[in-house]
Design an enzyme around this catalytic site. Structure first.
Site, short mmCIF file in Angstrom:
data_model
loop_
_atom_site.label_atom_id
_atom_site.label_comp_id
_atom_site.label_asym_id
_atom_site.label_seq_id
_atom_site.Cartn_x
_atom_site.Cartn_y
_atom_site.Cartn_z
CG HIS A 242 -96.02 50.17 25.92
ND1 HIS A 242 -95.93 48.87 26.36
CD2 HIS A 242 -94.78 50.71 26.04
CE1 HIS A 242 -94.67 48.64 26.74
NE2 HIS A 242 -93.96 49.73 26.54
CG HIS B 260 -91.48 47.00 28.95
ND1 HIS B 260 -91.90 47.58 30.11
CD2 HIS B 260 -91.27 48.02 28.07
CE1 HIS B 260 -91.94 48.90 29.96
NE2 HIS B 260 -91.56 49.19 28.74
#
Ligand SMILES: Nc1ncnc2c1ncn2[C@@H]1O[C@H](COP(=O)(O)OP(=O)(O)O)[C@@H](O)[C@H]1O
Ligand SMILES: Nc1ncnc2c1ncn2[C@@H]1O[C@H](COP(=O)(O)OP(=O)(O)O)[C@@H](O)[C@H]1O
Ligand SMILES: [Mg+2]
Ligand SMILES: [Mg+2]
Ligand SMILES: [Mg+2]
Ligand SMILES: [Mg+2]
Lengths: 217, 328, 328, 217
Positions: free
Chosen positions: C57, C216
């Site tokens: 991320h 995700h």
């Protein structure tokens, strides 16, 4: 293609610009595709944008002479295209405008002289020579053909027809060349096997100009 | 074509509108022709460093407008140089008595359009042409080396000099100095898609990469099988080092750049490898820049840029900068 | 799989090595377990704001370590929460007499692992769980709302409070306040590819988008035909506005986030649209953040986050910050 | 599956852990694929990493009792897996370790009690109930089957065989469920039609434990 000894008026030049705009719009995707192969995929977009703008300028501001039309096309291309083709085509039209002066009708010799001046303008700015795989490879044989057609007494449409035919052959012949100018030159040997987009658009425009002039007579 | 856009023809104008909304403190956007200008321009008695070029390389150039970097940026259509009148407008908005330095990446279109603007300008204008891409090996039979990653470093350092009040001569000399000491090379893992073209600029197999690419979706000089990060970094770094050349003991700035879609996790990984390889050669990394700063739309890939530092360049690099994309 | 990596299993460790090399002034990296710590940690008598989660991320979270933001970040494997001992190590490196605030994104794995670390810690530890994703409509029959874009805003504001010397109670109260006033929603145009999985996390047609995705590579709640930027922004913004709800006259921070591969040119374009739509509703955008800050590897897509500001939050947002990814 | 009344020694437990590690390595891609469908594509990776670490810990530090082995596995899983499955499996092994105490051999009843304690640990941490489409859907029927097998006098391998069979059925039955816990719950109705990765790994581990214990007797 028929020939005629009739001169080329301001109105004829405007009609040619309009037809040129329609032609590049129609061939936009082809020019983008050619430029995608060996360049950055924008030549069709650039030409469409430039000629649309030129038409709208030419139609809104009344020009009195062929030279004035060519000059307006030049400055519009310069201020609306960008990229390599904007200044190059812009300079070509600018020099062509100077070459024809303020006569109100162009004869065959004037058309040939305009093409020659245009080519010299492209060379002055872009420094390309024949064989570098650029628009010069269409323009240079076109100028030679135009001069000889004018020399044997052809009028504007005959001169343009000769120029267009030579430009088409010249453009087609760029396929085998290795580029030495412009974006395609970064590809080295890999640039061979593809027609140069600028040479193609030059041939396309000249073909259209010849047709319009021929048709209108 | 998977993009968050409305009409392809409006992408640049709409994007600039969003940029103006996002950074009201830092910049303002003029439209028609499009110019992005420092909020406080013109800055009296300061050289105005102005750059520009085709869009699609964001944050280059508009993201570098602000204190300590660019006075203005001139964004053309996607991958197409802006026109001379746009450059003239940028000059008009920023010139403040100390002249203008144009930073031009070496592409035929950029050179011609900026050249025309410079000719027409009635103020003192100098031009520096950035040509740091070592992937273009043969400058005689090509349009010459392209300007790529080195552009950011040059804009930052010259922008710092202008901010400090150095005159046009000095800024121009610094620009030439940076230009002569900076080298880059890039690789693509995927091709970008130009909005108005609607399909990828080149076709690349699932296990292929394109080496020596520019930043406009032009194909590179050659295609090779995809390699590990070690292999990729070595293929970029070696030619860069050997070109200047960078020697043992040299102090450098290492700029590890993402071409857009290569994420930071991979970019830092590559950066770490480059740092190690430089250390192995005794080349000392003194400053670094890591991120997507000179991009090619949503292309996956990266470039490495090395700048040979000297005390003055290092010191100018470190001075405060406040732009959307670089800030310290 | 097109990535600049060596062994998939080593991606995080190698990336952290590069990050350490890139930012020696800002942070240091501890390995085994992996922890990224502010260069000057522990900072005496300051609450240590610590966050972490699965990698992939970036810049979240390690890119936000530094003055005015995080004391430490705990990067787990790609898309996998770090283990309790890594969190404990981060606590150990940063606790400096004023306690620790753990910022945890609401995923079962993150909550369980951070919870265990908090239980085992022998210092004063508080936890805030970020759950700003309005795409998860039903919190009873799910693991609850996910923590997404709002995390960055919370980390910045609470980090500013800690820097200023506010105590743990106050920092915790601020964190809860930000959490209660922030909402997000995201869309994916392409799927990310987890290095160890080697293929895209979901299959999306050429003309499809996935709405209400997390970060995700989990598929979203529904798939829809790709729309124009106007349509996409509206699909994200409307549910965000209606959830809190944000009302006419509210002052907000608008965060337009790229999921990784969506380039700035598109992101600014989307941001401009969001600003216009908010203006049409009389919601006043007072601060903005635009960029790839909470990403999902090389996923194309974006998210919008709105935070309802008050004077204190605005003022804290504006205080100086100096991290790899946010700096002013 | 054969049964035997022989107890389960420390060495047997170590062998089972080793076999479990081999099994999750072998099924790594299957578990990743299942998790890719309704989660984040890492369950196989997580399990492989955790059990490899557990084996290396268990092999390097000699443990005296089955309980000590289970405890070492627990702490290693907790400190090497992360994600949701790390703390959940870790807690399961930790509770199982407590349940068996420091006896040196486990009989069928002890194994069933260990499984039950493990499941209670997962429930305590994860709050999932049967039907939520999690590892609980494999573990819960496994515990019931284990208890009844132990009740009818089976030894460890019989108890594990019964547990494994029930777990397999339980895991397979997760396919039709809509997830209400874990990442898959974000998918809502779209989570139906896929087997839960954690339930699958639970069945896989129990199956392997049963086989190892059966084979070694
Ligand atoms: N130096 C040059 N001299 C003459 N023509 C050139 C030169 N460089 C480029 N061209 C022409 O310009 C064309 C490309 O135009 P275009 O795609 O619109 O601009 P750009 O290359 O900036 O994207 C080439 O196909 C070539 O014919
Ligand atoms: N609250 C819960 N209770 C029990 N099991 C759970 C819970 N949440 C998730 N799980 C199990 O964990 C599995 C996913 O594990 P894993 O993929 O390793 O972790 P993560 O979801 O963090 O990526 C799911 O398939 C499910 O069986
Ligand atoms: Mg082009
Ligand atoms: Mg171009
Ligand atoms: Mg995970
Ligand atoms: Mg998972």
């Amino acid at each position: 293609m028929g020939d005629s000894m009739g001169g080329c008026s301001t109105r004829d030049v405007i009609a040619a610009v309009r037809a040129g705009s329609e032609a590049v719009t129609e061939h936009r995707d082809e020019l983008v595709r050619l430029d995608r192969e060996i360049g950055d995929a924008d030549h069709g977009e650039n030409m469409e944008r430039g000629f649309r703008a030129a038409v709208s300028q030419v139609e809104s501001a009344p020009s009195e002479t062929p030279g004035a039309v060519l000059k307006l096309v030049a400055t519009t291309l310069i201020s609306s295209v960008g990229g390599a083709s904007g200044p190059l085509y812009g300079t070509a039209f600018l020099r062509a405008a100077s070459a024809v002066g303020d006569v109100t009708e162009l004869d065959g010799t004037a058309v040939a002289a305009a093409l020659q001046a245009g080519m010299e303008g492209v060379t002055a700015r872009g420094k390309a020579v024949v064989g570098d795989k650029t628009m010069i490879d269409a323009l240079s044989p076109a100028v030679d053909a135009a001069k000889s057609a004018a020399g044997s007494g052809h009028g504007p449409s005959g001169v343009l027809a000769a120029a267009a035919e030579a430009a088409h052959t010249g453009a087609r012949n760029t396929e085998e060349l290795v580029a030495r100018k412009g974006r395609a030159s970064y590809l080295g040997e890999r640039s061979a096997g593809h027609v140069d987009p600028g040479a193609r658009s030059t041939a396309l425009l000249l073909g259209t100009f010849a047709e319009t002039t021929g048709v209108r007579r | 074509m998977k993009k968050i856009v409305n009409e392809p023809a409006d992408v640049v104008a709409e994007s600039l509108r969003g940029m103006a909304a996002a950074h009201p403190q830092l910049l303002r956007v003029r439209t028609d022709p499009a110019v992005v200008v420092r909020a406080d321009a013109p800055v009296r008695d300061r050289v105005a460093v102005v750059s520009g070029g085709g869009s699609g390389h964001e944050p280059l150039h508009a993201g570098f407008v602000g204190k300590g970097m660019l006075a203005a940026a001139v964004p053309g259509p996607v991958f197409t140089s802006p026109t001379p009148d746009a450059v003239q407008a940028a000059i008009g908005e920023t010139e403040a008595g100390a002249g203008v330095l144009l930073v031009v990446k070496n592409y035929t279109g950029d050179v011609l359009n900026f050249e025309t603007a410079a000719e027409l300008a009635e103020v003192d204008v100098r031009t520096v042409v950035v040509q740091d891409d070592v992937a273009v090996e043969d400058s005689t039979n090509t349009a010459g080396r392209r300007g790529v990653g080195g552009t950011v470093l040059l804009e930052r350092i010259v922008g710092a000099a202008a901010e400090r009040g150095h005159d046009l001569d000095r800024c121009h000399e610094l620009a030439e100095r940076v230009g002569s000491r900076v080298r880059s090379m890039g690789v693509a893992l995927t091709a970008p898609t130009v909005p108005h073209a609607g399909e990828p600029s080149f076709d690349l197999g699932a296990d292929e990469m394109e080496i020596g690419i520019g930043i406009h979706g032009e194909p590179g000089r050659r295609r090779a099988p995809l390699e590990s990060a070690e292999g990729i970094v070595r293929r970029l770094l070696d030619p860069v080092i050997e070109d200047l050349p960078f020697d043992e003991g040299d102090e450098v700035l290492l700029f590890t750049n993402s071409m857009g879609a290569t994420p930071l996790i991979e970019l830092y990984l590559a950066h770490g490898i480059a740092e190690r390889m430089l250390a192995e050669r005794g080349i000392r990394v003194r400053r670094r820049l890591v991120g997507p700063y000179v991009t090619s739309l949503e292309m996956q890939g990266m470039s490495l840029t090395l700048l040979k530092l000297d005390d003055e360049l290092t010191e100018l690099w470190d001075t405060p900068v406040r732009t959307p994309a670089l800030s310290w």
